[in-house]
Write a protein that holds these residues in place. Sequence first.
Motif, mmCIF file in Angstrom:
data_model
loop_
_atom_site.group_PDB
_atom_site.id
_atom_site.type_symbol
_atom_site.label_atom_id
_atom_site.label_comp_id
_atom_site.label_asym_id
_atom_site.label_seq_id
_atom_site.Cartn_x
_atom_site.Cartn_y
_atom_site.Cartn_z
ATOM 1 N N ASP A 100 0.841 -1.200 0.000
ATOM 2 C CA ASP A 100 0.000 0.000 0.000
ATOM 3 C C ASP A 100 0.879 1.256 0.000
ATOM 4 O O ASP A 100 1.933 1.293 0.660
ATOM 5 N N PRO A 101 0.473 2.306 -0.715
ATOM 6 C CA PRO A 101 1.288 3.529 -0.750
ATOM 7 C C PRO A 101 1.439 4.206 0.613
ATOM 8 O O PRO A 101 2.426 4.921 0.835
ATOM 9 N N ILE A 102 0.507 3.994 1.537
ATOM 10 C CA ILE A 102 0.670 4.560 2.880
ATOM 11 C C ILE A 102 1.876 3.919 3.567
ATOM 12 O O ILE A 102 2.678 4.601 4.226
ATOM 13 N N VAL A 103 2.035 2.612 3.396
ATOM 14 C CA VAL A 103 3.205 1.926 3.942
ATOM 15 C C VAL A 103 4.479 2.478 3.306
ATOM 16 O O VAL A 103 5.475 2.751 3.988
ATOM 17 N N ALA A 104 4.453 2.658 1.990
ATOM 18 C CA ALA A 104 5.629 3.177 1.281
ATOM 19 C C ALA A 104 6.004 4.571 1.759
ATOM 20 O O ALA A 104 7.192 4.892 1.891
ATOM 21 N N GLU A 105 5.006 5.405 2.039
ATOM 22 C CA GLU A 105 5.283 6.763 2.524
ATOM 23 C C GLU A 105 5.988 6.715 3.880
ATOM 24 O O GLU A 105 6.944 7.461 4.130
ATOM 25 N N PHE A 106 5.524 5.854 4.778
ATOM 26 C CA PHE A 106 6.169 5.736 6.088
ATOM 27 C C PHE A 106 7.574 5.156 5.959
ATOM 28 O O PHE A 106 8.499 5.584 6.655
ATOM 29 N N GLU A 107 7.735 4.171 5.081
ATOM 30 C CA GLU A 107 9.052 3.574 4.893
ATOM 31 C C GLU A 107 10.044 4.622 4.392
ATOM 32 O O GLU A 107 11.201 4.650 4.825
ATOM 33 N N SER A 157 9.122 15.519 16.441
ATOM 34 C CA SER A 157 8.421 14.611 17.354
ATOM 35 C C SER A 157 8.003 15.280 18.647
ATOM 36 O O SER A 157 7.145 14.756 19.364
ATOM 37 N N ASP A 158 8.567 16.445 18.962
ATOM 38 C CA ASP A 158 8.223 17.134 20.205
ATOM 39 C C ASP A 158 7.022 18.063 20.081
ATOM 40 O O ASP A 158 6.529 18.570 21.097
ATOM 41 N N ILE A 159 6.523 18.322 18.863
ATOM 42 C CA ILE A 159 5.481 19.333 18.757
ATOM 43 C C ILE A 159 4.108 18.820 19.160
ATOM 44 O O ILE A 159 3.267 19.562 19.629
ATOM 45 N N ARG A 160 3.868 17.521 18.951
ATOM 46 C CA ARG A 160 2.579 16.959 19.332
ATOM 47 C C ARG A 160 2.684 15.446 19.410
ATOM 48 O O ARG A 160 3.325 14.833 18.574
ATOM 49 N N VAL A 161 2.033 14.868 20.411
ATOM 50 C CA VAL A 161 2.174 13.439 20.633
ATOM 51 C C VAL A 161 1.721 12.611 19.444
ATOM 52 O O VAL A 161 2.328 11.597 19.092
ATOM 53 N N ALA A 162 0.657 13.031 18.755
ATOM 54 C CA ALA A 162 0.052 12.204 17.712
ATOM 55 C C ALA A 162 0.468 12.606 16.305
ATOM 56 O O ALA A 162 -0.221 12.278 15.344
ATOM 57 N N VAL A 163 1.584 13.281 16.161
ATOM 58 C CA VAL A 163 1.959 13.791 14.840
ATOM 59 C C VAL A 163 2.191 12.661 13.835
ATOM 60 O O VAL A 163 2.000 12.849 12.625
ATOM 61 N N TYR A 164 2.583 11.473 14.272
ATOM 62 C CA TYR A 164 2.777 10.340 13.370
ATOM 63 C C TYR A 164 1.630 9.336 13.449
ATOM 64 O O TYR A 164 1.720 8.254 12.873
ATOM 65 N N GLY A 165 0.573 9.681 14.174
ATOM 66 C CA GLY A 165 -0.513 8.756 14.425
ATOM 67 C C GLY A 165 -1.733 9.006 13.561
ATOM 68 O O GLY A 165 -1.654 9.043 12.317
ATOM 69 N N PRO A 166 -2.907 9.199 14.183
ATOM 70 C CA PRO A 166 -4.139 9.370 13.411
ATOM 71 C C PRO A 166 -4.092 10.500 12.379
ATOM 72 O O PRO A 166 -4.622 10.343 11.277
ATOM 73 N N ALA A 167 -3.453 11.620 12.720
ATOM 74 C CA ALA A 167 -3.382 12.726 11.753
ATOM 75 C C ALA A 167 -2.623 12.308 10.502
ATOM 76 O O ALA A 167 -3.009 12.645 9.370
ATOM 77 N N ALA A 168 -1.541 11.564 10.686
ATOM 78 C CA ALA A 168 -0.752 11.098 9.545
ATOM 79 C C ALA A 168 -1.540 10.085 8.719
ATOM 80 O O ALA A 168 -1.579 10.166 7.481
ATOM 81 N N LEU A 169 -2.169 9.137 9.390
ATOM 82 C CA LEU A 169 -2.944 8.121 8.674
ATOM 83 C C LEU A 169 -4.069 8.771 7.877
ATOM 84 O O LEU A 169 -4.336 8.393 6.723
ATOM 85 N N THR A 170 -4.729 9.761 8.461
ATOM 86 C CA THR A 170 -5.833 10.441 7.781
ATOM 87 C C THR A 170 -5.349 11.194 6.551
ATOM 88 O O THR A 170 -5.946 11.111 5.469
ATOM 89 N N ALA A 171 -4.243 11.931 6.714
ATOM 90 C CA ALA A 171 -3.706 12.697 5.589
ATOM 91 C C ALA A 171 -3.293 11.778 4.443
ATOM 92 O O ALA A 171 -3.552 12.068 3.264
ATOM 93 N N LEU A 172 -2.675 10.659 4.769
ATOM 94 C CA LEU A 172 -2.207 9.748 3.724
ATOM 95 C C LEU A 172 -3.367 8.980 3.080
ATOM 96 O O LEU A 172 -3.342 8.713 1.875
ATOM 97 N N ALA A 173 -4.362 8.622 3.866
ATOM 98 C CA ALA A 173 -5.539 7.961 3.288
ATOM 99 C C ALA A 173 -6.239 8.891 2.309
ATOM 100 O O ALA A 173 -6.712 8.459 1.244
ATOM 101 N N ARG A 174 -6.295 10.164 2.649
ATOM 102 C CA ARG A 174 -6.910 11.146 1.742
ATOM 103 C C ARG A 174 -6.060 11.303 0.484
ATOM 104 O O ARG A 174 -6.578 11.336 -0.642
#
Length: 268
Positions: free
Chosen positions: A138-145, A179-196
């Motif tokens: 999946d391209p979301i996996v590729a983006e994280f890699e 990584s210090d600006i917000r706890v969830a910066v790599y979490g739901p916000a990232a998944l949502t942006a990439l899914a879109r």
Amino acid sequence: MTRALPDIVTFWRGPLDQLRQTCLHSQLAAGHKVTVYSFDPLPGLPDGVGNADAEAVLPYCFSERLRPPQPDGSWRDWTTLQFSDFFRIRLMAQSAGVWLDADVLLLQPIRIDPAKPYFAWERGRQIGNSVVYLPPADPIVAEFEALMQQDELTPNWLSLSHRVTYGLRRLRGGSKRLSDIRVAVYGPAALTALARRHGRLQHVLPKKSFYAVHAEPKAFFDRSDFSGIVSDPDIIGLHISPKGRGALPPVPGSLYGWAAERFGPRAP
């Protein structure tokens, strides 16, 4: 089309409290093979739940790219949460199964199409990452890699608000680690942006599939009429936000009390 009953995988550090033990028992009861990855032995791991070496998925040293450890070697504040954001994507790249947070209580089995993503809306415009499956290509996996190859771990999908916050912090002489600006910066916000970005929003399940009590922990921990939740065929599981209550005994007449009686660890 026949859907597959996938393995369930997750990551954990430290002892497992009664809530997490109950949730892991519920995942086993739904018929899934369940594996918890860790760097150290896990006290309280339920019988039947597998334990695998986290180092083979994402090396411990990756945590130091998020932030330096404490003098005693322990992880600081958000490190565990953010490390797990990357860890779950590495598991997707390895076709390990469906990721469930250790505080997801399953009410029925999860069935997936292995060729399609599987996740659910957590709230209005945000996808939760406590229940995630992505095909390895999946391209979301590729983006994280690709992101993990960077020294600074700065995503190209970062939202405008996060970019502004990060820029202001750097100008004021604050931390230069994103990584210090917000706890969830790599979490739901990232998944949502990439899914879109990659046209994956059509695969997102309705919120109540897994988040019926997420934002209202009292509906799980306090005495209530929960019959409508446990009888609703559209509710597959419950991601619980413990807010420090995971180690407390279940309140009689609560949804947690019902779950602990049905799935919880039994006294010897």
